[in-house]
Motif scaffolding. Sequence first.
Motif, PDB file in Angstrom:
ATOM      1  N   GLY A  29       0.823  -1.205   0.000  1.00  0.00           N
ATOM      2  CA  GLY A  29       0.000   0.000   0.000  1.00  0.00           C
ATOM      3  C   GLY A  29       0.852   1.248   0.000  1.00  0.00           C
ATOM      4  N   THR A  30       0.176   2.385   0.148  1.00  0.00           N
ATOM      5  CA  THR A  30       0.829   3.686   0.223  1.00  0.00           C
ATOM      6  C   THR A  30       0.622   4.215   1.635  1.00  0.00           C
ATOM      7  OG1 THR A  30       0.479   4.095  -2.122  1.00  0.00           O
ATOM      8  CG2 THR A  30       0.900   6.018  -0.745  1.00  0.00           C
ATOM      9  N   PHE A  31       1.710   4.710   2.233  1.00  0.00           N
ATOM     10  CA  PHE A  31       1.705   5.100   3.636  1.00  0.00           C
ATOM     11  C   PHE A  31       2.405   6.439   3.826  1.00  0.00           C
ATOM     12  CE2 PHE A  31       2.028   0.542   3.159  1.00  0.00           C
ATOM     13  CZ  PHE A  31       1.075   0.039   4.033  1.00  0.00           C
ATOM     14  N   THR A  32       2.118   7.100   4.960  1.00  0.00           N
ATOM     15  CA  THR A  32       2.873   8.267   5.393  1.00  0.00           C
ATOM     16  C   THR A  32       3.329   8.029   6.830  1.00  0.00           C
ATOM     17  OG1 THR A  32       0.874   9.418   6.125  1.00  0.00           O
ATOM     18  CG2 THR A  32       1.692   9.936   3.920  1.00  0.00           C
ATOM     19  N   TRP A  33       4.455   8.630   7.141  1.00  0.00           N
ATOM     20  CA  TRP A  33       5.024   8.531   8.487  1.00  0.00           C
ATOM     21  C   TRP A  33       5.616   9.882   8.823  1.00  0.00           C
ATOM     22  CZ3 TRP A  33      10.605   6.669   9.312  1.00  0.00           C
ATOM     23  CH2 TRP A  33      10.937   6.717  10.649  1.00  0.00           C
ATOM     24  N   GLU A  34       5.200  10.445   9.962  1.00  0.00           N
ATOM     25  CA  GLU A  34       5.711  11.730  10.404  1.00  0.00           C
ATOM     26  C   GLU A  34       6.502  11.542  11.689  1.00  0.00           C
ATOM     27  OE1 GLU A  34       2.318  14.278  10.768  1.00  0.00           O
ATOM     28  OE2 GLU A  34       2.198  14.578   8.605  1.00  0.00           O
ATOM     29  N   GLN A  35       7.613  12.280  11.796  1.00  0.00           N
ATOM     30  CA  GLN A  35       8.449  12.195  12.984  1.00  0.00           C
ATOM     31  C   GLN A  35       9.025  13.569  13.285  1.00  0.00           C
ATOM     32  OE1 GLN A  35      11.888   9.663  12.630  1.00  0.00           O
ATOM     33  NE2 GLN A  35      12.136   9.532  14.833  1.00  0.00           N
ATOM     34  N   GLU A  36       8.993  13.954  14.558  1.00  0.00           N
ATOM     35  CA  GLU A  36       9.577  15.222  14.967  1.00  0.00           C
ATOM     36  C   GLU A  36      11.000  14.988  15.442  1.00  0.00           C
ATOM     37  OE1 GLU A  36       8.955  18.761  18.193  1.00  0.00           O
ATOM     38  OE2 GLU A  36       7.192  17.630  17.572  1.00  0.00           O
ATOM     39  N   SER A  37      11.885  15.856  14.998  1.00  0.00           N
ATOM     40  CA  SER A  37      13.282  15.773  15.418  1.00  0.00           C
ATOM     41  C   SER A  37      13.846  17.181  15.450  1.00  0.00           C
ATOM     42  CB  SER A  37      14.081  14.897  14.447  1.00  0.00           C
ATOM     43  OG  SER A  37      15.428  14.835  14.850  1.00  0.00           O
ATOM     44  N   GLY A  38      14.388  17.568  16.580  1.00  0.00           N
ATOM     45  CA  GLY A  38      14.976  18.897  16.706  1.00  0.00           C
ATOM     46  C   GLY A  38      13.980  20.019  16.502  1.00  0.00           C
ATOM     47  N   GLY A  39      12.729  19.791  16.889  1.00  0.00           N
ATOM     48  CA  GLY A  39      11.697  20.813  16.745  1.00  0.00           C
ATOM     49  C   GLY A  39      11.138  20.941  15.342  1.00  0.00           C
ATOM     50  N   LYS A  40      11.553  20.067  14.447  1.00  0.00           N
ATOM     51  CA  LYS A  40      11.071  20.103  13.061  1.00  0.00           C
ATOM     52  C   LYS A  40      10.332  18.814  12.747  1.00  0.00           C
ATOM     53  CE  LYS A  40      12.647  20.835   8.338  1.00  0.00           C
ATOM     54  NZ  LYS A  40      13.782  20.953   7.440  1.00  0.00           N
ATOM     55  N   LEU A  41       9.220  18.936  12.020  1.00  0.00           N
ATOM     56  CA  LEU A  41       8.430  17.771  11.639  1.00  0.00           C
ATOM     57  C   LEU A  41       8.881  17.272  10.279  1.00  0.00           C
ATOM     58  CD1 LEU A  41       6.024  15.951  12.455  1.00  0.00           C
ATOM     59  CD2 LEU A  41       4.562  17.499  11.159  1.00  0.00           C
ATOM     60  N   PHE A  42       9.268  15.995  10.222  1.00  0.00           N
ATOM     61  CA  PHE A  42       9.697  15.365   8.983  1.00  0.00           C
ATOM     62  C   PHE A  42       8.623  14.389   8.530  1.00  0.00           C
ATOM     63  CE2 PHE A  42      13.554  16.568  11.186  1.00  0.00           C
ATOM     64  CZ  PHE A  42      14.270  17.208  10.196  1.00  0.00           C
ATOM     65  N   PHE A  46       5.668   6.593   1.431  1.00  0.00           N
ATOM     66  CA  PHE A  46       6.235   5.449   0.733  1.00  0.00           C
ATOM     67  C   PHE A  46       5.138   4.529   0.227  1.00  0.00           C
ATOM     68  CE2 PHE A  46       6.164   4.580   5.244  1.00  0.00           C
ATOM     69  CZ  PHE A  46       5.714   3.286   5.375  1.00  0.00           C
ATOM     70  N   THR A  47       5.473   3.843  -0.858  1.00  0.00           N
ATOM     71  CA  THR A  47       4.604   2.832  -1.444  1.00  0.00           C
ATOM     72  C   THR A  47       5.360   1.521  -1.399  1.00  0.00           C
ATOM     73  OG1 THR A  47       3.549   4.452  -2.878  1.00  0.00           O
ATOM     74  CG2 THR A  47       3.345   2.131  -3.520  1.00  0.00           C
ATOM     75  N   ARG A  48       4.690   0.493  -0.882  1.00  0.00           N
ATOM     76  CA  ARG A  48       5.338  -0.809  -0.728  1.00  0.00           C
ATOM     77  C   ARG A  48       4.533  -1.872  -1.459  1.00  0.00           C
ATOM     78  NH1 ARG A  48       6.264  -0.967   4.696  1.00  0.00           N
ATOM     79  NH2 ARG A  48       4.201  -1.752   5.103  1.00  0.00           N
ATOM     80  N   THR A  49       5.242  -2.663  -2.270  1.00  0.00           N
ATOM     81  CA  THR A  49       4.666  -3.864  -2.873  1.00  0.00           C
ATOM     82  C   THR A  49       5.258  -5.051  -2.116  1.00  0.00           C
ATOM     83  OG1 THR A  49       6.428  -4.141  -4.508  1.00  0.00           O
ATOM     84  CG2 THR A  49       4.570  -2.713  -5.133  1.00  0.00           C
ATOM     85  N   GLU A  50       4.994  -6.237  -2.573  1.00  0.00           N
ATOM     86  CA  GLU A  50       5.535  -7.419  -1.896  1.00  0.00           C
ATOM     87  C   GLU A  50       7.059  -7.442  -1.890  1.00  0.00           C
ATOM     88  OE1 GLU A  50       4.286 -10.044  -0.150  1.00  0.00           O
ATOM     89  OE2 GLU A  50       2.309  -9.138  -0.202  1.00  0.00           O
ATOM     90  N   ASP A  51       7.690  -6.831  -2.911  1.00  0.00           N
ATOM     91  CA  ASP A  51       9.153  -6.928  -2.981  1.00  0.00           C
ATOM     92  C   ASP A  51       9.882  -5.616  -3.255  1.00  0.00           C
ATOM     93  OD1 ASP A  51       8.293  -6.676  -5.577  1.00  0.00           O
ATOM     94  OD2 ASP A  51       9.240  -8.488  -6.307  1.00  0.00           O
ATOM     95  N   LEU A  52       9.172  -4.482  -3.219  1.00  0.00           N
ATOM     96  CA  LEU A  52       9.796  -3.193  -3.506  1.00  0.00           C
ATOM     97  C   LEU A  52       9.155  -2.100  -2.657  1.00  0.00           C
ATOM     98  CD1 LEU A  52      11.785  -1.674  -5.438  1.00  0.00           C
ATOM     99  CD2 LEU A  52       9.816  -1.291  -6.911  1.00  0.00           C
ATOM    100  N   GLN A  53       9.989  -1.164  -2.181  1.00  0.00           N
ATOM    101  CA  GLN A  53       9.482   0.009  -1.472  1.00  0.00           C
ATOM    102  C   GLN A  53      10.112   1.243  -2.080  1.00  0.00           C
ATOM    103  OE1 GLN A  53       8.727  -0.034   2.774  1.00  0.00           O
ATOM    104  NE2 GLN A  53       9.961   1.821   3.005  1.00  0.00           N
ATOM    105  N   ILE A  54       9.266   2.206  -2.453  1.00  0.00           N
ATOM    106  CA  ILE A  54       9.726   3.480  -3.000  1.00  0.00           C
ATOM    107  C   ILE A  54       9.271   4.555  -2.027  1.00  0.00           C
ATOM    108  CG2 ILE A  54       9.594   5.099  -4.921  1.00  0.00           C
ATOM    109  CD1 ILE A  54       8.884   2.619  -6.683  1.00  0.00           C
TER     110      ILE A  54
END
Length: 122
Positions: A29-42, A46-54
């Motif tokens: 599927g297609t996913f999002t992931w957010e993480q804060e580091s040093g006061g900044k949001l990153f 990504f899109t993942r198939t059975e054998d590839l992630q972009i």
Amino acid sequence: MRLLGLLILIFMTSSCYQVERNCSNFRTGTFTWEQESGGKLFKTSFTRTEDLQIETYEGVVDSSRVEWINDCEWRIIPINPKTNADSRAYLFRILNTTEDSYTFEFKQSGRDQTYQGTAVKQ
């Protein structure tokens, strides 16, 4: 009779605390992931198939091979690393799931430090 009542009580209270892990819903599927580091949001998408992630992070697109260990664990192996450090695989494990997200932990191969995050399925 008391023993039966005690067993029923233990079963009922312990079942309330079971962690949901429907990992197979998040293999692809297609996913999002957010993480804060040093006061900044990153934000990483990504899109993942059975054998590839972009994935796209800060405008940079990167591709990795996916090797599944089981429904809840997999390795991400960079396809075209730019440095030796970038060539290390990452091991991911789903800790729990909701209807549209999963909480995971990951670490880089050969390293002890573990990180956590939550990915949301789009």
